[in-house]
Design a protein around this motif. Sequence first.
Motif, PDB file in Angstrom:
ATOM      1  N   ARG A 205      26.471 -26.619  65.923  1.00 33.53           N
ATOM      2  CA  ARG A 205      26.452 -25.277  66.526  1.00 33.53           C
ATOM      3  C   ARG A 205      26.123 -25.361  68.008  1.00 33.53           C
ATOM      4  NH1 ARG A 205      28.789 -20.792  67.301  1.00 33.53           N
ATOM      5  NH2 ARG A 205      27.404 -19.041  67.789  1.00 33.53           N
ATOM      6  N   PHE A 206      25.283 -26.326  68.385  1.00 28.77           N
ATOM      7  CA  PHE A 206      24.985 -26.544  69.811  1.00 28.77           C
ATOM      8  C   PHE A 206      26.255 -26.933  70.567  1.00 28.77           C
ATOM      9  CE2 PHE A 206      20.180 -27.696  69.443  1.00 28.77           C
ATOM     10  CZ  PHE A 206      19.952 -26.437  68.941  1.00 28.77           C
ATOM     11  N   THR A 207      27.018 -27.815  69.915  1.00 30.46           N
ATOM     12  CA  THR A 207      28.264 -28.246  70.550  1.00 30.46           C
ATOM     13  C   THR A 207      29.216 -27.073  70.740  1.00 30.46           C
ATOM     14  OG1 THR A 207      27.998 -30.405  69.470  1.00 30.46           O
ATOM     15  CG2 THR A 207      30.169 -29.892  70.390  1.00 30.46           C
ATOM     16  N   GLU A 208      29.251 -26.164  69.772  1.00 26.25           N
ATOM     17  CA  GLU A 208      30.121 -24.979  69.888  1.00 26.25           C
ATOM     18  C   GLU A 208      29.671 -24.089  71.048  1.00 26.25           C
ATOM     19  OE1 GLU A 208      30.049 -23.028  66.154  1.00 26.25           O
ATOM     20  OE2 GLU A 208      30.973 -24.709  65.053  1.00 26.25           O
ATOM     21  N   LEU A 209      28.356 -23.931  71.192  1.00 31.05           N
ATOM     22  CA  LEU A 209      27.864 -23.107  72.295  1.00 31.05           C
ATOM     23  C   LEU A 209      28.230 -23.722  73.653  1.00 31.05           C
ATOM     24  CD1 LEU A 209      24.331 -22.054  70.984  1.00 31.05           C
ATOM     25  CD2 LEU A 209      26.310 -20.580  71.346  1.00 31.05           C
ATOM     26  N   ILE A 210      28.153 -25.045  73.757  1.00 33.15           N
ATOM     27  CA  ILE A 210      28.527 -25.703  75.006  1.00 33.15           C
ATOM     28  C   ILE A 210      30.033 -25.577  75.239  1.00 33.15           C
ATOM     29  CG2 ILE A 210      28.731 -27.971  76.107  1.00 33.15           C
ATOM     30  CD1 ILE A 210      25.973 -28.603  74.989  1.00 33.15           C
ATOM     31  N   ALA A 211      30.813 -25.683  74.153  1.00 29.68           N
ATOM     32  CA  ALA A 211      32.268 -25.554  74.291  1.00 29.68           C
ATOM     33  C   ALA A 211      32.659 -24.163  74.780  1.00 29.68           C
ATOM     34  CB  ALA A 211      32.947 -25.867  72.961  1.00 29.68           C
ATOM     35  N   SER A 212      31.827 -23.156  74.463  1.00 35.62           N
ATOM     36  CA  SER A 212      32.126 -21.786  74.894  1.00 35.62           C
ATOM     37  C   SER A 212      32.025 -21.636  76.415  1.00 35.62           C
ATOM     38  CB  SER A 212      31.185 -20.800  74.203  1.00 35.62           C
ATOM     39  OG  SER A 212      29.850 -20.994  74.657  1.00 35.62           O
ATOM     40  N   MET A 213      31.470 -22.623  77.104  1.00 32.66           N
ATOM     41  CA  MET A 213      31.391 -22.570  78.566  1.00 32.66           C
ATOM     42  C   MET A 213      32.762 -22.804  79.224  1.00 32.66           C
ATOM     43  SD  MET A 213      27.848 -24.754  79.028  1.00 32.66           S
ATOM     44  CE  MET A 213      27.623 -24.424  80.771  1.00 32.66           C
ATOM     45  N   ARG A 214      33.722 -23.329  78.439  1.00 34.83           N
ATOM     46  CA  ARG A 214      35.105 -23.526  78.910  1.00 34.83           C
ATOM     47  C   ARG A 214      35.162 -24.338  80.214  1.00 34.83           C
ATOM     48  NH1 ARG A 214      37.717 -17.492  77.831  1.00 34.83           N
ATOM     49  NH2 ARG A 214      37.263 -17.427  75.588  1.00 34.83           N
ATOM     50  N   LEU A 215      34.702 -25.551  80.102  1.00 34.04           N
ATOM     51  CA  LEU A 215      34.667 -26.430  81.280  1.00 34.04           C
ATOM     52  C   LEU A 215      35.982 -27.175  81.439  1.00 34.04           C
ATOM     53  CD1 LEU A 215      31.105 -27.937  80.732  1.00 34.04           C
ATOM     54  CD2 LEU A 215      31.748 -25.978  82.142  1.00 34.04           C
ATOM     55  N   ASP A 216      36.273 -27.570  82.679  1.00 32.33           N
ATOM     56  CA  ASP A 216      37.469 -28.362  82.955  1.00 32.33           C
ATOM     57  C   ASP A 216      37.190 -29.820  82.557  1.00 32.33           C
ATOM     58  OD1 ASP A 216      36.551 -29.928  85.536  1.00 32.33           O
ATOM     59  OD2 ASP A 216      35.944 -27.828  85.806  1.00 32.33           O
ATOM     60  N   PRO A 217      38.236 -30.640  82.447  1.00 33.07           N
ATOM     61  CA  PRO A 217      38.050 -32.022  81.933  1.00 33.07           C
ATOM     62  C   PRO A 217      37.117 -32.882  82.769  1.00 33.07           C
ATOM     63  CG  PRO A 217      40.370 -31.393  81.879  1.00 33.07           C
ATOM     64  CD  PRO A 217      39.649 -30.307  82.615  1.00 33.07           C
ATOM     65  N   SER A 218      36.971 -32.588  84.054  1.00 34.02           N
ATOM     66  CA  SER A 218      36.119 -33.429  84.895  1.00 34.02           C
ATOM     67  C   SER A 218      34.660 -32.998  84.866  1.00 34.02           C
ATOM     68  CB  SER A 218      36.622 -33.407  86.342  1.00 34.02           C
ATOM     69  OG  SER A 218      36.580 -32.091  86.860  1.00 34.02           O
ATOM     70  N   SER A 219      34.348 -31.925  84.168  1.00 35.60           N
ATOM     71  CA  SER A 219      32.974 -31.412  84.106  1.00 35.60           C
ATOM     72  C   SER A 219      32.337 -31.789  82.777  1.00 35.60           C
ATOM     73  CB  SER A 219      32.962 -29.892  84.287  1.00 35.60           C
ATOM     74  OG  SER A 219      33.558 -29.534  85.520  1.00 35.60           O
ATOM     75  N   ASP A 220      31.023 -31.686  82.722  1.00 40.38           N
ATOM     76  CA  ASP A 220      30.280 -32.074  81.520  1.00 40.38           C
ATOM     77  C   ASP A 220      29.060 -31.181  81.384  1.00 40.38           C
ATOM     78  OD1 ASP A 220      29.505 -33.394  79.295  1.00 40.38           O
ATOM     79  OD2 ASP A 220      28.915 -35.262  80.295  1.00 40.38           O
ATOM     80  N   ALA A 221      28.741 -30.798  80.136  1.00 34.34           N
ATOM     81  CA  ALA A 221      27.544 -30.008  79.864  1.00 34.34           C
ATOM     82  C   ALA A 221      26.899 -30.537  78.587  1.00 34.34           C
ATOM     83  CB  ALA A 221      27.887 -28.525  79.717  1.00 34.34           C
TER      84      ALA A 221
END
Length: 576
Positions: A205-221
């Motif tokens: 669920r944590f991973t889903e919340l981070i995925a909701s940030m909609r980052l570009d391929p060169s970014s990381d969260a």
Amino acid sequence: MFRWLRAQLRSFFDSLKEFPDYAESPERYKALKRNIVILMLVVTILPLVLMGLINHYLYRQTMHDEIVQPLKVLVNKTKHSFELFLAERLSAVSFIASSHTCAQLADKNNLSQIFSVMKKEFTGVVDLGFLDPSGEQVSYDGPYKLQGKNYADQDWYKEVRVRGSYISDVFLGYRRLPHLVMAVERSVTGVCHGCVLRATIDTDRFTELIASMRLDPSSDAFLVNKNGVLQTPSKFYGHVLETFPMPLPPFSYEPNVLDMKDPQGRDVMLTYAYFDSHPFILMLVKPRSQVMQAWYTLKTEAFYVFVIGVIIIFLVIYKLTDKLVKRLEESDIRREVAYREMQETSKLASIGRLAAGVAHEINNPLAIINEKAGLLQDLTEFAPAFPQKEKVLPLTGAILNSVDRCRTITQRLLGFARRMDISVELLNLNEVIEEVLGFLEKEALHRNIDLQLNLAPDLPRIASDRGQLQQVFLNIINNAFDAVRDGGQVSVTSFEADVDTVGVSVQDNGQGMTQDTMTHLFEPFFTTKKGYGTGLGLSITYGIIKKLGGDIKVTSQYGVGATFTVFLPKRAPALG
């Protein structure tokens, strides 16, 4: 910088002070041009550079704030989503623990019913277990075989017994899979019985919340705990439960941004925020080049505009300065020429006054000598019995010839000294030239001089003085004959210079003149004809031409020849 500018200003103004002498040293015009260009460039470009630096700093700050602010908002929003997610589930566990008795929670069937309702209402809950005061899990519902497991030695169990409620870091535990535990100690009217209700939360669920940030391929969260251990997987910095390879940022509940280099050597911007009541730090890493791309584009465009502006300023300054210095040089040359002409005029006036006095003083004795010599000649000639007649007559003739020669010289002196009356008539300049050449044809034939006439057939008539023009051209052509050797060449050309002026040039292929000779050419009594020249011919010629409203130019190359060009107005000048 300011010392250099002060030195340039001093050099510039010193150049202006020395300007009247520039005609003597053309290099000084180059120095003046260089100093003006440097000074103007400093005066124009220095403020432009300062303004550019100030604007660069201000725009950079503004762009940085505008670019960074969305990152802070995104991290803060995601942090609140995490905190809400954890707070909801911790509240649910607390409600269940407080609303049910220990017997109800210890009953496996009853716990299963509670867990079924909880899973429907709250996603991410993996299992639910109830622990007695000894730490043994007496009831459990979930996909793992954890009934009867004792958690008394687990860190999270010790924490919950101290705090009353606790959310753990991500760890492996008995199931050997990454998860975290929410646990609440059950208490009734302030009396703690030591029983604990625990729930396991799936980190997907944590991973889903981070995925909701909609980052570009060169970014990381990702999430890390306060020990720097990754709580969620990272694209570039490791897997779950691996140590984050960079130092933890300074503590702050508010989102902050740091510029740093990551282990791959990339310049990155790290945006982070500490959770308020949980042991997590949310981090967002973006390449600086991507975040600041708009700023880099603006900076590049501004740099090109600045460079183009500097080039245009330099070209304009250089062209204007070049034009200005050339005009100053031309003006200085004209001033020098006018000054020399004034000197020549002053010399001519002084010599003229001297010549008039000398001529008058000589003419009186000459008249007496001429009269007495003539009388002596007459007496001797008409005395039939004078024994020395043959001897005396040649002597008196020589005296009279010498008197005539002296009279000619004094007449020239007087003609040079006084304003000769001008008789203006409409005349054909070609005819005047041909009349003058009629006197010189025999000399040209005798010396085998190639005399070339290039007279313009359609030359307009001019209003001028025939006699004085004859004297002018006689002097100039005589000088040309004297300059060439036997068999030399003299060319006479007439032409229409412009709508108001006609010209006559006399060119010879004689030995030419040096620059020093040309400087003194029109000075009275200056001559290069050793032994027989009076030095008055060109001085008189110069005076006549100026009196007739014309001008005379001389060009010469030593060893090649010389060209005298006379310019005369078509209309008679106003005579004072």
